[in-house]
Write a protein that holds these residues in place. Structure first.
Motif, PDB file in Angstrom:
ATOM      1  N   ASN A  12       0.859  -1.176   0.000  1.00  0.00           N
ATOM      2  CA  ASN A  12       0.000   0.000   0.000  1.00  0.00           C
ATOM      3  C   ASN A  12       0.901   1.233   0.000  1.00  0.00           C
ATOM      4  O   ASN A  12       2.119   1.136   0.154  1.00  0.00           O
ATOM      5  N   LEU A  13       0.291   2.393  -0.185  1.00  0.00           N
ATOM      6  CA  LEU A  13       1.062   3.628  -0.299  1.00  0.00           C
ATOM      7  C   LEU A  13       1.828   3.937   0.986  1.00  0.00           C
ATOM      8  O   LEU A  13       2.960   4.417   0.939  1.00  0.00           O
ATOM      9  N   LYS A  18       7.001   4.718   3.723  1.00  0.00           N
ATOM     10  CA  LYS A  18       7.913   4.345   4.819  1.00  0.00           C
ATOM     11  C   LYS A  18       9.221   3.784   4.251  1.00  0.00           C
ATOM     12  O   LYS A  18      10.301   4.143   4.711  1.00  0.00           O
ATOM     13  N   ALA A  19       9.122   2.914   3.260  1.00  0.00           N
ATOM     14  CA  ALA A  19      10.309   2.313   2.651  1.00  0.00           C
ATOM     15  C   ALA A  19      11.167   3.354   1.936  1.00  0.00           C
ATOM     16  O   ALA A  19      12.371   3.151   1.762  1.00  0.00           O
ATOM     17  N   SER A  20      10.555   4.477   1.570  1.00  0.00           N
ATOM     18  CA  SER A  20      11.267   5.550   0.882  1.00  0.00           C
ATOM     19  C   SER A  20      11.837   6.579   1.853  1.00  0.00           C
ATOM     20  O   SER A  20      12.329   7.623   1.433  1.00  0.00           O
ATOM     21  N   GLY A  21      11.724   6.302   3.156  1.00  0.00           N
ATOM     22  CA  GLY A  21      12.349   7.161   4.150  1.00  0.00           C
ATOM     23  C   GLY A  21      11.460   8.212   4.776  1.00  0.00           C
ATOM     24  O   GLY A  21      11.930   9.032   5.564  1.00  0.00           O
ATOM     25  N   TYR A  22      10.181   8.217   4.451  1.00  0.00           N
ATOM     26  CA  TYR A  22       9.279   9.193   5.057  1.00  0.00           C
ATOM     27  C   TYR A  22       8.881   8.738   6.458  1.00  0.00           C
ATOM     28  O   TYR A  22       8.654   7.562   6.698  1.00  0.00           O
ATOM     29  N   LEU A  43      -6.105   8.095   3.924  1.00  0.00           N
ATOM     30  CA  LEU A  43      -5.149   7.305   4.703  1.00  0.00           C
ATOM     31  C   LEU A  43      -4.318   6.516   3.702  1.00  0.00           C
ATOM     32  O   LEU A  43      -4.858   5.730   2.919  1.00  0.00           O
ATOM     33  N   SER A  44      -3.015   6.738   3.722  1.00  0.00           N
ATOM     34  CA  SER A  44      -2.167   6.086   2.714  1.00  0.00           C
ATOM     35  C   SER A  44      -2.164   4.572   2.856  1.00  0.00           C
ATOM     36  O   SER A  44      -1.911   3.855   1.889  1.00  0.00           O
ATOM     37  N   CYS A  45      -2.504   4.066   4.045  1.00  0.00           N
ATOM     38  CA  CYS A  45      -2.558   2.612   4.231  1.00  0.00           C
ATOM     39  C   CYS A  45      -3.709   1.976   3.467  1.00  0.00           C
ATOM     40  O   CYS A  45      -3.719   0.764   3.252  1.00  0.00           O
ATOM     41  N   GLN A  46      -4.669   2.772   3.052  1.00  0.00           N
ATOM     42  CA  GLN A  46      -5.844   2.240   2.363  1.00  0.00           C
ATOM     43  C   GLN A  46      -5.745   2.352   0.844  1.00  0.00           C
ATOM     44  O   GLN A  46      -6.688   1.997   0.136  1.00  0.00           O
ATOM     45  N   LEU A  47      -4.619   2.825   0.340  1.00  0.00           N
ATOM     46  CA  LEU A  47      -4.413   2.969  -1.105  1.00  0.00           C
ATOM     47  C   LEU A  47      -3.387   1.948  -1.582  1.00  0.00           C
ATOM     48  O   LEU A  47      -2.203   2.058  -1.286  1.00  0.00           O
TER      49      LEU A  47
END
Length: 108
Positions: free
Chosen positions: A28-29, A34-38, A86-90
């Motif tokens: 998900n987004l 998170k994996a991109s460092g945000y 919510l980025s977790c829902q995309l």
């Protein structure tokens, strides 16, 4: 059909940073960001229960409407905009290609 998408994060300076994610991993987004460092807390692990992955969609492709769980969580947040999600829902699919977003401030 492509195997990756590009989303753009608008930084506090106004600059946009490209983030590339695979469409074939079921991410998900929130996970991609998170994996991109945000710095996204994601304390509920992507269950739409905490709101710590709140983003504002600024442009790009039209997205499906938020589901009931996502909408209930969004409505409980102190800051809400018409583009709030919510980025977790995309899910990372080709439909997200070109999405422009901003991370919303954490209030928890």
């Amino acid at each position: 059909m492509t195997d990756e998408v590009r989303v753009y994060v608008e930084e506090p300076t106004g600059q946009r940073t490209e983030v590339v994610g695979p469409t074939d991993m079921g991410l998900n987004l929130m996970e991609l960001l998170k994996a991109s460092g945000y710095d996204i807390q994601a304390t509920c692990g992507g269950m739409a229960l905490c709101g710590t992955c709140h983003i504002e969609v600024l442009g790009g492709p039209e997205l499906d409407e938020p589901g009931d769980d996502e909408m209930a969580m969004l409505e409980s947040l102190p800051i809400l905009s018409p583009g709030s999600r919510l980025s977790c829902q995309l899910r990372i699919t080709e439909r997200l290609d070109g999405l422009i977003l901003r991370l919303m401030p954490q209030t928890a």
